[in-house]
Motif scaffolding. Sequence first.
Motif, PDB file in Angstrom:
ATOM      1  N   UNK A  82       5.959  13.128   8.826  1.00 35.19           N
ATOM      2  CA  UNK A  82       4.983  11.833   8.916  1.00 35.19           C
ATOM      3  C   UNK A  82       5.722  10.688   8.415  1.00 35.19           C
ATOM      4  N   UNK A  83       5.281   9.673   8.880  1.00 31.78           N
ATOM      5  CA  UNK A  83       6.106   8.263   8.220  1.00 31.78           C
ATOM      6  C   UNK A  83       4.879   7.451   7.835  1.00 31.78           C
ATOM      7  N   UNK A  84       4.751   6.783   6.770  1.00 28.53           N
ATOM      8  CA  UNK A  84       3.933   5.722   6.227  1.00 28.53           C
ATOM      9  C   UNK A  84       4.811   4.325   6.185  1.00 28.53           C
ATOM     10  N   UNK A  85       4.207   3.531   7.111  1.00 32.96           N
ATOM     11  CA  UNK A  85       4.710   2.332   6.954  1.00 32.96           C
ATOM     12  C   UNK A  85       3.853   1.318   6.036  1.00 32.96           C
ATOM     13  N   UNK A  86       4.568   0.993   5.043  1.00 33.98           N
ATOM     14  CA  UNK A  86       4.013   0.287   3.928  1.00 33.98           C
ATOM     15  C   UNK A  86       4.345  -1.216   3.680  1.00 33.98           C
ATOM     16  N   UNK A  87       3.508  -2.077   3.990  1.00 30.89           N
ATOM     17  CA  UNK A  87       3.947  -3.465   3.979  1.00 30.89           C
ATOM     18  C   UNK A  87       3.632  -3.944   2.656  1.00 30.89           C
ATOM     19  N   UNK A  88       4.677  -4.965   2.089  1.00 28.96           N
ATOM     20  CA  UNK A  88       4.491  -5.429   0.998  1.00 28.96           C
ATOM     21  C   UNK A  88       4.355  -6.835   1.267  1.00 28.96           C
ATOM     22  N   UNK A 115       8.396   3.992   4.723  1.00 25.71           N
ATOM     23  CA  UNK A 115       9.207   2.755   5.585  1.00 25.71           C
ATOM     24  C   UNK A 115       8.518   1.436   4.656  1.00 25.71           C
ATOM     25  N   UNK A 116       9.355   0.767   3.983  1.00 23.16           N
ATOM     26  CA  UNK A 116       8.513  -0.464   3.362  1.00 23.16           C
ATOM     27  C   UNK A 116       9.328  -1.622   4.207  1.00 23.16           C
ATOM     28  N   UNK A 117       8.473  -2.707   4.073  1.00 26.13           N
ATOM     29  CA  UNK A 117       9.200  -3.971   4.778  1.00 26.13           C
ATOM     30  C   UNK A 117       8.894  -5.014   3.903  1.00 26.13           C
ATOM     31  N   UNK A 118      10.111  -6.098   3.643  1.00 23.05           N
ATOM     32  CA  UNK A 118       9.792  -7.165   2.826  1.00 23.05           C
ATOM     33  C   UNK A 118       9.976  -8.285   3.769  1.00 23.05           C
ATOM     34  N   UNK A 178       0.765   0.782   8.469  1.00 23.86           N
ATOM     35  CA  UNK A 178      -0.353   1.666   7.806  1.00 23.86           C
ATOM     36  C   UNK A 178      -0.982   1.320   6.913  1.00 23.86           C
ATOM     37  N   UNK A 179      -0.290   0.732   5.821  1.00 19.68           N
ATOM     38  CA  UNK A 179      -1.149   0.389   4.641  1.00 19.68           C
ATOM     39  C   UNK A 179      -0.234  -0.942   4.044  1.00 19.68           C
ATOM     40  N   UNK A 180      -1.096  -1.667   3.218  1.00 24.19           N
ATOM     41  CA  UNK A 180      -0.606  -2.824   2.941  1.00 24.19           C
ATOM     42  C   UNK A 180      -0.838  -3.075   1.273  1.00 24.19           C
ATOM     43  N   UNK A 181      -0.026  -3.766   0.761  1.00 25.65           N
ATOM     44  CA  UNK A 181      -0.140  -4.134  -0.466  1.00 25.65           C
ATOM     45  C   UNK A 181      -0.145  -5.707  -0.618  1.00 25.65           C
ATOM     46  N   UNK A 208       0.757   2.640  -7.017  1.00 21.98           N
ATOM     47  CA  UNK A 208       1.457   3.608  -5.921  1.00 21.98           C
ATOM     48  C   UNK A 208       0.436   4.738  -5.831  1.00 21.98           C
ATOM     49  N   UNK A 209      -0.492   5.020  -6.622  1.00 26.06           N
ATOM     50  CA  UNK A 209      -1.298   6.198  -6.616  1.00 26.06           C
ATOM     51  C   UNK A 209      -2.267   5.883  -5.458  1.00 26.06           C
ATOM     52  N   UNK A 210      -2.743   4.534  -5.666  1.00 23.07           N
ATOM     53  CA  UNK A 210      -3.832   4.123  -4.479  1.00 23.07           C
ATOM     54  C   UNK A 210      -3.221   4.202  -3.229  1.00 23.07           C
ATOM     55  N   UNK A 211      -2.265   3.727  -3.068  1.00 25.19           N
ATOM     56  CA  UNK A 211      -1.648   3.671  -1.740  1.00 25.19           C
ATOM     57  C   UNK A 211      -0.895   4.914  -1.046  1.00 25.19           C
ATOM     58  N   UNK A 212      -0.513   5.791  -2.080  1.00 19.78           N
ATOM     59  CA  UNK A 212       0.351   6.689  -1.669  1.00 19.78           C
ATOM     60  C   UNK A 212       0.127   8.327  -1.790  1.00 19.78           C
ATOM     61  N   UNK A 213      -0.561   8.339  -3.142  1.00 22.68           N
ATOM     62  CA  UNK A 213      -0.950   9.863  -3.534  1.00 22.68           C
ATOM     63  C   UNK A 213      -1.725  10.722  -2.293  1.00 22.68           C
ATOM     64  N   UNK A 214      -2.546  10.312  -1.786  1.00 20.36           N
ATOM     65  CA  UNK A 214      -3.456  11.093  -0.805  1.00 20.36           C
ATOM     66  C   UNK A 214      -2.393  11.491   0.320  1.00 20.36           C
TER      67      UNK A 214
END
Length: 463
Positions: A3-9, A111-114, A259-262, A454-460
């Motif tokens: 599985x992939x988690x696309x994280x937008x910063x 996957x992180x995008x800047x 999928x998720x954003x910080x 990190x715990x909030x966006x990734x741990x689960x």
Amino acid sequence: MSPTLRLGVTGLARSGKTVFITSLIHNLLDRGQLPFFDPLRQGRILSVYIEPQPDDSVPRFEYEDHAALLTSPDPQWPQSTRSISQIRLTIEYEPIGAFWNAFGTNRLHLDIEDYPGEWLLDLPLLDASFQEWSRSSIASAREPQRGAASREWRGFLSQLDPAAKQNETLAREGAAVFTRYLQACKQETLALSALSPGRFLLPSDLAGSPAVTFFPLDLPAADREAPRDSLRAMMERRFEAYKTHVALPFFRNHFARLDRQIVLVDLLSALNAGPYAVADLRRALDEVLTCFRYGENRWYSFLTGKSIDRLAFAATKADHLHHENHIRLEAILTSLMNDSLARTAFQGADVKAFAMASLRSTREALVKQNGDSLGCVAGIPIAGETVDGQVFDGKRELAIYPGDLPDDPARVLAPDWIGTGNPLHFVRFRPPLAPAPQFGKPAPLPHIGLDRVLNFVLADKLS
Ligand SMILES: Nc1nc2c(ncn2[C@@H]2O[C@H](COP(=O)(O)OP(=O)(O)OP(=O)(O)O)[C@@H](O)[C@H]2O)c(=O)[nH]1
Ligand SMILES: [Mg+2]
């Protein structure tokens, strides 16, 4: 298939995205001090490594260069980001639960995008007509606090007749004057956030193209049809082209696939500049949140089918404050965010606010003054920073009392809370000197609170 988690910063300009991503990767690769990141504390992270990213057409995030710069003997902050980039981390972990423990490891691609923060504010334009954008943009320019910054622009505007014949020279001149106004709003003294269109501040490869050669017009209240060859029709066409060819592709190709954003917020710069800048930051947060409302009947929800289920807001650079103030910083961000959540009727995602520093550049010190102990921070101000008229050379350390944030978070929006002089004073510090290597490996970058984010966006996703 892992599985992939696309994280937008995400974050407005200079909010600390590039440093955040670099520190996050550095700390995950080198097992930093992340006691509040549950999967690591539980010993379930087996390995973390960089892998080729999924999109061949997007440049790679220059992690190695940024990390080398920040950990060199003469550490430097990265340059402003000028375009989008991406990186993939693969995390091998042991899932929770006896059954899985017996059957090996799982993998998650992160996957992180800047991207340049300015572009974020283009998204609310997707829903605006030229007339709506013109009205709100010109109304802001007329606010007294922007008087000096907008003088040239207001003067230019007052000479224009929207019904006059279209004119390319005038369009270029107007776009340049309008851009200078936006740039002035961004300067440290005003430190405003809600500035669009984003590509005017950072045109990237669009510089000089018609898509960024337009400006808002002072239109009559009664909506009249403009002749096709009028200045108004020209501006309207280009505004629509900007939406179609610039804002929409960015939304569709990058933003909508996350999928998720910080969301990183440079709240300290706004606090430093005063209540008007804080109110403007809240306005920008409103606009950002509006972009996340995929679920509702917005036309662009059809493009994605995806929705963000977690959204972290983080006030960055908390190392400018003594730790006693970190809770207040978090409370101020929570309060601004809650205002925005209520105003934008935002629902559907778990939202949480944090105070953090991606790269801790100060240490704490208590300084005695008139019998009181003041919570100070000590670091090396970057060359050219001034404190009480004293200019720093980028070599000398300074302990500074940055002031105390107000107890009541709502106070930061009250015009009178700073009284005659702002009680807060922040200087920009150099990155810290790299700590000595541990066991032959570079020591992970020091941070404050990165693990909680990190715990909030990734741990689960690693459970
Ligand atoms: N003291 C301190 N300063 C920080 C920290 N993170 C960022 N900064 C400062 O903030 C500046 C901007 O950080 P970046 O990571 O480049 O910000 P960005 O959001 O990527 O900026 P753009 O690419 O211009 O949108 C840096 O040059 C530092 O001066 C931190 O954790 N502590
Ligand atoms: Mg950047």
